[in-house]
Design a protein around this motif. Structure first.
Motif, PDB file in Angstrom:
ATOM      1  N   PHE A  75      -2.901 -21.416 -44.523  1.00 41.32           N
ATOM      2  CA  PHE A  75      -3.964 -20.427 -44.686  1.00 41.32           C
ATOM      3  C   PHE A  75      -4.862 -20.298 -43.452  1.00 41.32           C
ATOM      4  N   GLY A  76      -4.536 -21.005 -42.395  1.00 33.29           N
ATOM      5  CA  GLY A  76      -5.384 -20.999 -41.205  1.00 33.29           C
ATOM      6  C   GLY A  76      -5.377 -19.663 -40.483  1.00 33.29           C
ATOM      7  N   ASN A  77      -6.383 -19.463 -39.648  1.00 33.60           N
ATOM      8  CA  ASN A  77      -6.480 -18.281 -38.797  1.00 33.60           C
ATOM      9  C   ASN A  77      -5.580 -18.498 -37.583  1.00 33.60           C
ATOM     10  N   ALA A  78      -4.663 -17.578 -37.351  1.00 34.40           N
ATOM     11  CA  ALA A  78      -3.688 -17.746 -36.272  1.00 34.40           C
ATOM     12  C   ALA A  78      -4.319 -17.744 -34.888  1.00 34.40           C
ATOM     13  N   SER A  79      -5.590 -17.371 -34.795  1.00 36.84           N
ATOM     14  CA  SER A  79      -6.279 -17.398 -33.503  1.00 36.84           C
ATOM     15  C   SER A  79      -7.031 -18.711 -33.267  1.00 36.84           C
ATOM     16  N   SER A  80      -7.072 -19.571 -34.280  1.00 34.74           N
ATOM     17  CA  SER A  80      -7.764 -20.855 -34.146  1.00 34.74           C
ATOM     18  C   SER A  80      -6.887 -21.857 -33.396  1.00 34.74           C
ATOM     19  N   THR A  81      -7.529 -22.782 -32.684  1.00 30.95           N
ATOM     20  CA  THR A  81      -6.778 -23.698 -31.825  1.00 30.95           C
ATOM     21  C   THR A  81      -6.466 -25.040 -32.469  1.00 30.95           C
ATOM     22  N   TYR A  82      -7.068 -25.329 -33.643  1.00 31.46           N
ATOM     23  CA  TYR A  82      -6.764 -26.602 -34.297  1.00 31.46           C
ATOM     24  C   TYR A  82      -5.424 -26.497 -35.038  1.00 31.46           C
ATOM     25  N   GLU A  83      -5.011 -27.591 -35.692  1.00 35.83           N
ATOM     26  CA  GLU A  83      -3.651 -27.672 -36.230  1.00 35.83           C
ATOM     27  C   GLU A  83      -3.325 -26.580 -37.242  1.00 35.83           C
ATOM     28  N   LEU A  84      -4.238 -26.307 -38.186  1.00 37.00           N
ATOM     29  CA  LEU A  84      -3.968 -25.268 -39.167  1.00 37.00           C
ATOM     30  C   LEU A  84      -3.774 -23.903 -38.495  1.00 37.00           C
ATOM     31  N   GLY A  85      -4.552 -23.657 -37.472  1.00 35.23           N
ATOM     32  CA  GLY A  85      -4.417 -22.411 -36.725  1.00 35.23           C
ATOM     33  C   GLY A  85      -3.099 -22.364 -35.964  1.00 35.23           C
ATOM     34  N   ARG A  86      -2.728 -23.488 -35.375  1.00 39.56           N
ATOM     35  CA  ARG A  86      -1.464 -23.537 -34.629  1.00 39.56           C
ATOM     36  C   ARG A  86      -0.266 -23.343 -35.566  1.00 39.56           C
ATOM     37  N   LYS A  87      -0.355 -23.886 -36.772  1.00 39.05           N
ATOM     38  CA  LYS A  87       0.722 -23.697 -37.746  1.00 39.05           C
ATOM     39  C   LYS A  87       0.849 -22.220 -38.117  1.00 39.05           C
ATOM     40  N   ALA A  88      -0.291 -21.587 -38.322  1.00 42.33           N
ATOM     41  CA  ALA A  88      -0.278 -20.160 -38.651  1.00 42.33           C
ATOM     42  C   ALA A  88       0.287 -19.346 -37.489  1.00 42.33           C
ATOM     43  N   ARG A  89      -0.101 -19.720 -36.271  1.00 42.60           N
ATOM     44  CA  ARG A  89       0.405 -19.020 -35.082  1.00 42.60           C
ATOM     45  C   ARG A  89       1.925 -19.144 -34.984  1.00 42.60           C
ATOM     46  N   HIS A  90       2.446 -20.319 -35.308  1.00 44.72           N
ATOM     47  CA  HIS A  90       3.887 -20.540 -35.255  1.00 44.72           C
ATOM     48  C   HIS A  90       4.602 -19.621 -36.253  1.00 44.72           C
ATOM     49  N   VAL A  91       4.010 -19.438 -37.427  1.00 40.72           N
ATOM     50  CA  VAL A  91       4.596 -18.557 -38.441  1.00 40.72           C
ATOM     51  C   VAL A  91       4.665 -17.121 -37.922  1.00 40.72           C
ATOM     52  N   VAL A  92       3.583 -16.670 -37.310  1.00 40.16           N
ATOM     53  CA  VAL A  92       3.537 -15.314 -36.750  1.00 40.16           C
ATOM     54  C   VAL A  92       4.558 -15.162 -35.632  1.00 40.16           C
ATOM     55  N   ASP A  93       4.627 -16.148 -34.759  1.00 42.94           N
ATOM     56  CA  ASP A  93       5.559 -16.080 -33.630  1.00 42.94           C
ATOM     57  C   ASP A  93       7.009 -16.045 -34.097  1.00 42.94           C
ATOM     58  N   LEU A  94       7.306 -16.791 -35.152  1.00 49.29           N
ATOM     59  CA  LEU A  94       8.672 -16.813 -35.676  1.00 49.29           C
ATOM     60  C   LEU A  94       9.052 -15.451 -36.249  1.00 49.29           C
ATOM     61  N   ALA A  95       8.120 -14.831 -36.975  1.00 48.40           N
ATOM     62  CA  ALA A  95       8.382 -13.496 -37.529  1.00 48.40           C
ATOM     63  C   ALA A  95       8.539 -12.473 -36.399  1.00 48.40           C
ATOM     64  N   ARG A  96       7.755 -12.612 -35.359  1.00 43.60           N
ATOM     65  CA  ARG A  96       7.852 -11.694 -34.212  1.00 43.60           C
ATOM     66  C   ARG A  96       9.230 -11.816 -33.554  1.00 43.60           C
ATOM     67  N   GLN A  97       9.705 -13.050 -33.478  1.00 45.51           N
ATOM     68  CA  GLN A  97      11.031 -13.290 -32.908  1.00 45.51           C
ATOM     69  C   GLN A  97      12.109 -12.593 -33.738  1.00 45.51           C
ATOM     70  N   LYS A  98      11.995 -12.671 -35.060  1.00 49.02           N
ATOM     71  CA  LYS A  98      12.966 -12.031 -35.955  1.00 49.02           C
ATOM     72  C   LYS A  98      12.919 -10.515 -35.807  1.00 49.02           C
ATOM     73  N   ALA A  99      11.712  -9.968 -35.704  1.00 47.54           N
ATOM     74  CA  ALA A  99      11.557  -8.521 -35.556  1.00 47.54           C
ATOM     75  C   ALA A  99      12.187  -8.043 -34.256  1.00 47.54           C
ATOM     76  N   ALA A 100      11.934  -8.771 -33.183  1.00 46.66           N
ATOM     77  CA  ALA A 100      12.484  -8.402 -31.884  1.00 46.66           C
ATOM     78  C   ALA A 100      14.012  -8.441 -31.904  1.00 46.66           C
ATOM     79  N   HIS A 101      14.551  -9.490 -32.498  1.00 44.70           N
ATOM     80  CA  HIS A 101      16.003  -9.650 -32.549  1.00 44.70           C
ATOM     81  C   HIS A 101      16.660  -8.503 -33.320  1.00 44.70           C
ATOM     82  N   ALA A 102      16.001  -8.013 -34.362  1.00 47.79           N
ATOM     83  CA  ALA A 102      16.580  -6.974 -35.226  1.00 47.79           C
ATOM     84  C   ALA A 102      16.812  -5.660 -34.498  1.00 47.79           C
ATOM     85  N   ILE A 103      16.022  -5.401 -33.442  1.00 48.06           N
ATOM     86  CA  ILE A 103      16.159  -4.123 -32.722  1.00 48.06           C
ATOM     87  C   ILE A 103      16.525  -4.329 -31.255  1.00 48.06           C
ATOM     88  N   ASN A 104      16.908  -5.555 -30.883  1.00 46.83           N
ATOM     89  CA  ASN A 104      17.280  -5.897 -29.503  1.00 46.83           C
ATOM     90  C   ASN A 104      16.122  -5.695 -28.528  1.00 46.83           C
TER      91      ASN A 104
END
Length: 383
Positions: free
Chosen positions: A30-59
């Motif tokens: 539930f962390g804010n993806a812009s926060s630098t502590y662990e909960l924020g970093r976990k959220a950021r990782h989730v966003v980055d992973l989804a971004r990777q999937k989106a990019a891959h889908a359209i090359n």
């Protein structure tokens, strides 16, 4: 009463996996993806992973994906961003008469601001003339915006051919791929696409979420100002659970062979058309049902039966279909797509329904619908 949902062009039900992913993220990350502590970093990782999937889908590259609130925001960002940042080159924009309202209404606003917008005509199948596109292109053209798949008739535009025409010009090529993602193969490199809009709820993901692909060489001003999220391109705290669900939905549709999916939809179309023909009812297909049409949409004209009357009768029997775009369903105006294809005086614009399938639609559901459709149309046409 059993309810059969056949309006997947309007929205799709979320898949079980997407629901599970969103639920888990709401509980655990539930962390804010812009926060630098662990909960924020976990959220950021989730966003980055989804971004990777989106990019891959359209090359595309991950840095070219901007998460937005959906297709409308993505379209508005691409259109207004291009127009206002490139007006020193020119003020000419090319689109078609059958685009989604989230493209056409920004175009109308730009016309009020003094831009020269060219609306390409379409034939009865909803197709533009590539010769008309070439003729409309000038050195002052800064944007060509043409949808991947029409949301009312399923017409697939020849994106690769259009991209090849636009590439040598000064214009950016923008594609509204809201109905395309998940139904046809998309490759922004092979198709020379500069900007591409999507929406999660059309691919069994959550509502109010999408992404805009923006080629790295392009640096459009944001539509939403505020914080520095999305590398300063779209302000607002990221909807981490929703983005995670979107990523899961993209993964699911990326794993599906689009050719096989279209064959499934073509078979479902055939079930309906065969039963209507066997009953010798007075009907016609709006648009086409060939290889250059997406078979997840079937638009039918029933002579002497109003759209509202037919829709209501089917609804009362437990079958959900549409009279056209869900975004304009509350309007008393006829479908602008059917008007563009057949003219204002055609009875089709007030006597047609749109049936649209999704990957969870079953043959059993479609056979039940076809039986009911025959009963209703037989009754109404014989009155």
């Amino acid at each position: 009463m059993t309810e059969v949902y056949l309006d997947n062009a309007a929205t799709t039900p979320m898949s079980d996996n997407v629901i599970n992913v969103i639920t888990a993220e709401m509980k655990n990350d539930f962390g804010n993806a812009s926060s630098t502590y662990e909960l924020g970093r976990k959220a950021r990782h989730v966003v980055d992973l989804a971004r990777q999937k989106a990019a891959h889908a359209i090359n595309a590259s991950e840095s070219e994906i901007i998460f937005t609130s959906g297709g409308s925001e993505s379209n508005n960002t691409a259109i207004f961003g291009t127009a206002h940042s490139r007006q020193n080159i020119g003020k000419r924009i090319i689109t078609t008469k059958i685009e989604h309202p989230s493209v056409l209404k920004p175009m109308q606003q730009l016309q009020r601001e003094g831009y020269d917008v060219v609306y390409l005509d379409v034939d009865e199948n909803g197709r533009i003339s590539l010769a008309d596109l070439k003729e409309a292109l000038t050195p002052q053209t800064i944007l060509v915006s043409i949808m991947a798949v029409n949301n009312e008739m399923g017409t697939i535009n020849p994106l690769a051919e259009i991209g090849a025409i636009v590439k040598p010009s000064n214009a950016y090529f923008h594609v509204d791929a809201v109905q395309g993602l998940g139904n046809i193969d998309l490759d922004v490199e092979k198709m020379n696409i500069d900007l591409l809009s999507t929406s999660a709820h059309k691919i069994n993901g959550p509502k109010f979420l999408g992404f805009l692909y923006e080629r790295n060489a392009i640096n459009l001003p944001p539509l939403v100002y505020g914080g520095e999220q999305e590398t300063k391109r779209r302000a607002g705290t990221e909807n981490v659970p929703g983005i995670a669900g979107f990523g899961e939905a993209i993964s699911e549709i990326a794993a599906i062979d689009k050719g096989q999916l279209q064959k499934k939809y073509q078979k479902l179309q055939g079930i309906i058309l065969n039963q209507l023909e066997e009953a010798q009812l007075d009907f016609q297909v709006n648009g086409g049902i060939k290889e250059y049409d997406s078979h997840h949409i079937l638009n039918l004209f029933f002579n002497d039966i109003s759209t509202t009357l037919l829709q209501t009768n089917l609804d009362l029997a437990g079958f959900a279909v549409s009279g056209g775009s869900a975004c304009t369903a509350g309007s008393i105006e006829p479908s602008h797509v059917l008007v563009a294809c057949f003219g204002k005086k055609s009875p089709r614009i007030n006597e047609s329904i749109r049936i649209s399938f999704g990957r969870f639609t079953t043959e059993k559901e479609v056979r039940a619908f076809a039986n009911q459709l025959v009963k209703v149309v037989s009754k109404l046409q014989n009155k």
